[in-house]
Design a protein around this motif. Structure first.
Motif, short mmCIF file in Angstrom:
data_model
loop_
_atom_site.label_atom_id
_atom_site.label_comp_id
_atom_site.label_asym_id
_atom_site.label_seq_id
_atom_site.Cartn_x
_atom_site.Cartn_y
_atom_site.Cartn_z
N PHE A 1 49.00 36.36 40.61
CA PHE A 1 48.50 35.26 41.43
C PHE A 1 49.42 34.05 41.49
O PHE A 1 49.43 33.34 42.47
CB PHE A 1 47.13 34.85 40.89
N GLY B 1 40.46 41.34 38.17
CA GLY B 1 39.54 40.51 37.41
C GLY B 1 38.36 41.28 36.82
O GLY B 1 37.92 41.01 35.69
N SER C 1 44.93 39.70 36.35
CA SER C 1 44.22 38.62 37.04
C SER C 1 43.41 37.84 36.02
O SER C 1 43.34 38.20 34.85
CB SER C 1 43.26 39.20 38.08
N ALA C 2 42.74 36.80 36.51
CA ALA C 2 41.84 36.02 35.66
C ALA C 2 40.58 36.83 35.38
O ALA C 2 40.18 37.69 36.18
CB ALA C 2 41.47 34.73 36.38
N GLY D 1 45.66 37.40 45.23
CA GLY D 1 47.11 37.61 45.29
C GLY D 1 47.74 38.31 44.09
O GLY D 1 48.95 38.55 44.10
N SER D 2 46.96 38.65 43.06
CA SER D 2 47.58 39.36 41.93
C SER D 2 48.10 40.73 42.35
O SER D 2 49.07 41.24 41.77
CB SER D 2 46.58 39.56 40.80
N ASN E 1 37.00 38.11 35.41
CA ASN E 1 35.89 38.02 36.35
C ASN E 1 34.66 38.58 35.65
O ASN E 1 34.33 39.74 35.81
CB ASN E 1 36.22 38.88 37.57
N LYS F 1 48.74 46.81 37.60
CA LYS F 1 47.93 45.58 37.66
C LYS F 1 46.47 45.88 37.37
O LYS F 1 45.92 46.89 37.83
CB LYS F 1 48.08 44.96 39.05
N THR G 1 38.34 32.16 38.48
CA THR G 1 39.09 31.45 39.54
C THR G 1 38.15 30.61 40.40
O THR G 1 38.44 29.44 40.69
CB THR G 1 39.89 32.45 40.41
N GLU H 1 44.65 33.05 35.07
CA GLU H 1 45.61 34.12 34.78
C GLU H 1 46.40 33.79 33.52
O GLU H 1 46.71 34.67 32.72
CB GLU H 1 46.55 34.31 35.98
N1 LIG Z 1 42.22 35.48 40.28
C1 LIG Z 1 42.73 35.35 41.63
C2 LIG Z 1 43.76 36.40 41.94
C3 LIG Z 1 43.32 37.83 42.05
O1 LIG Z 1 44.00 38.63 42.65
O2 LIG Z 1 42.18 38.21 41.46
P1 LIG Z 1 41.53 39.74 41.53
O3 LIG Z 1 42.61 40.72 41.13
O4 LIG Z 1 40.39 39.72 40.55
O5 LIG Z 1 41.08 39.95 42.97
C4 LIG Z 1 41.59 35.32 42.65
O6 LIG Z 1 40.43 35.44 42.25
O7 LIG Z 1 41.85 35.15 43.80
#
Ligand SMILES: N[C@@H](CC(=O)OP(=O)(O)O)C(=O)O
Ligand SMILES: Nc1ncnc2c1ncn2[C@@H]1O[C@H](COP(=O)(O)OP(=O)(O)O)[C@@H](O)[C@H]1O
Length: 466
Positions: A197, A9, A39-40, A213-214, A42, A6, A49, A131
């Motif tokens: 996610f 972001g 993930s989305a 949650g990713s 960032n 994984k 998100t 995502e």
């Molecule tokens: N994009 C979602 C899920 C997530 O897990 O993001 P990251 O892997 O960037 O923490 C969040 O911001 O909650």
């Protein structure tokens, strides 16, 4: 070896970062079967998100099309990266897909504005979009780097209950779906790029697994696909002895046990989502946490085993309230503790820590700040008669506190740890509001005022020479 990996972001936050991700996947694929979870994006100036969630709330406040400002920025963010990573025809196809998804969001936004209400179900449609956009971008970037790849929405794979915003997977159905869809791709040498996610109910309604949650999505898929290992690529060199943003000299831990990782995640080390460890520990699948931007660093290996040092790491949960219920009649009042906790559960507040004085004249517990008002309201209702009889005289709420936890499985049975924690607090002149020890003896947690929190973490880190 089969590896489900994984990328968070920050690891996919820019064209440069995605180039790095593509290089990691390309290299890993030479020796392993690889499934990617993303993930989305960032980006420093656009946290996808958060932005989507804010737009959903703006829609509910009656802003006609709350995506009017957001959609062009999201399109620009993804297409700017795509232009650097993929050829023009791939970019054109990606742009069409992204525009379609953003148009859908705009329609949804108008409906929410008309209704004037944002249901958890509609919020999940918004918050999970990042995502979906990103999986398509990453798959295009991988293909451009010579790696056959296909973007897949986890709504096809991860079947959940309908607790929108915090859904749980139904593992047997998820296993069947994900194996049926992903194993043929792996056999054909294609890298599936799956959205983190999100999931969907049995009837196909999209859900999300909770913020951050990713990580959980990745471990669910790792378990379902019988992965040999599950890797989490982050912006840090693995799990560190403390959050490096608070303790700059924190160092990377080479190995951790599952239970140490679970406790660290629970107590706020947001390097991994708290639910991540569970599906993997049950199947004894090793976890690696590695740095996207420093891939030659070994990072942290998490698996079975017991730590040999006393304390391994120190962590903190912010934005916590401490609730104390007390009164002279609480001594020996049968069932009062049970009623207190049932009332808190009715308020759907999550109890993070409990501490009871041996005199039984008070019970105090910590809940997330946002959940405290509902918990107190339920407590007042539940204890109405005890208040009238003066058995219970006060329900005090102390906002702006933090929970600090010292974690390490080698702490079990080692005398003097609590004394050392108190000593460190005394030396730093920090007042300890409450203390608790987990039944596993893998951790000691204490409550201090939020203003003292970071210094408390640093003082413990120094004292245990972590
Ligand atoms: N994009 C979602 C899920 C997530 O897990 O993001 P990251 O892997 O960037 O923490 C969040 O911001 O909650
Ligand atoms: N004990 C810890 N070890 C490592 N990182 C930690 C710890 N506690 C908090 N963190 C924070 O967790 C973050 C995890 O990395 P990040 O790449 O942001 O994850 P993701 O994007 O997958 O959510 C880091 O930014 C770091 O500041």
């Amino acid at each position: 070896m089969r590896v489900v990996m994984k990328f968070g972001g920050t690891s996919v936050g820019s064209a440069d970062a995605i180039r790095q991700v593509a290089a990691i996947v390309k290299e890993s694929r030479q020796n392993h079967e690889v499934v990617v979870v993303v993930s989305a994006m960032n980006a420093p100036d656009l946290r996808t998100t958060d932005t989507l969630i804010a737009a959903a709330h703006a829609a509910a406040q009656g802003e006609g099309d709350a995506t009017a400002h957001v959609a062009p920025r999201l399109l620009d963010l993804h297409m700017r990266a795509a232009a650097e990573l993929a050829p023009p025809d791939a970019c054109a196809a990606l742009e069409t897909e992204i525009r379609t998804m953003l148009d859908y969001l705009s329609d949804l936004s108008r409906s929410i504005a008309v209704l004037g209400e944002l249901t958890p179900r509609a919020l999940d449609l918004f918050s999970g979009l990042g995502e979906r956009l990103n999986a398509r971008l990453i798959a295009a970037a991988l293909r451009a780097a010579g790696v056959p790849a296909e973007a897949i929405d986890a709504t096809e794979l991860i079947i959940t209950d309908d607790r929108y915003g915090a859904a749980s997977p139904i593992m047997d159905e998820t296993t069947a779906r994900s194996r049926k869809r992903l194993l043929p791709l792996l056999e054909a040498g294609v890298v599936p790029v799956v959205t983190g996610f999100i999931g969907a109910t049995r009837t196909g309604v999209p859900t999300t697994l909770g913020r951050g949650g990713s990580d959980y999505s990745c471990s669910i898929l790792g378990a379902c696909l019988d992965a040999n290992e599950v890797w989490f690529w982050k912006e840090v060199d693995g799990v560190l002895t403390a959050n490096p943003k608070v303790v700059p000299e924190a160092r990377s831990l080479r190995v951790l046990s599952y239970s140490e990782m679970a406790e660290l995640a629970y107590y706020g080390a947001n390097v991994l989502h708290p639910k991540t460890v569970l599906p993997l520990v049950q199947r004894n699948i090793p976890i690696r946490i590695r740095n996207t931007f420093n891939p030659s660093h070994p990072g942290t290996l998490i698996g079975e085993g017991r730590g040999d040092r006393t304390a391994r790491a120190v962590t903190a949960i912010k934005e916590v309230s401490m609730i104390t219920v007390g009164g002279p009649g609480m001594l020996g009042l049968a069932g009062v503790a049970a009623r207190i906790f049932i009332a808190v559960a009715r308020a759907k507040a999550n109890i993070l820590l409990i501490s009871q004085a041996s005199s039984e004249q008070s019970v105090c517990f910590a809940v997330p700040l946002a959940e405290a008002p509902a918990a107190v309201a339920e407590l007042r209702k539940e204890l109405e008669n005890e208040f009238s009889a003066h058995d219970v005289e006060h329900i005090d709420v102390k906002d702006s506190v933090m929970i600090i936890a010292v974690v390490g499985s080698g702490m079990r049975g080692t005398p003097g740890i609590a004394g050392q924690v108190f000593g460190a607090m005394g030396e730093a002149k920090i007042n300890v509001i409450a203390i608790a020890q987990g039944s596993t003896e893998n951790n000691i947690s204490l409550v201090v005022s939020a203003a003292d929190g970071d210094e408390a973490v640093r003082a413990i880190h120094r004292s245990f020479a972590l």
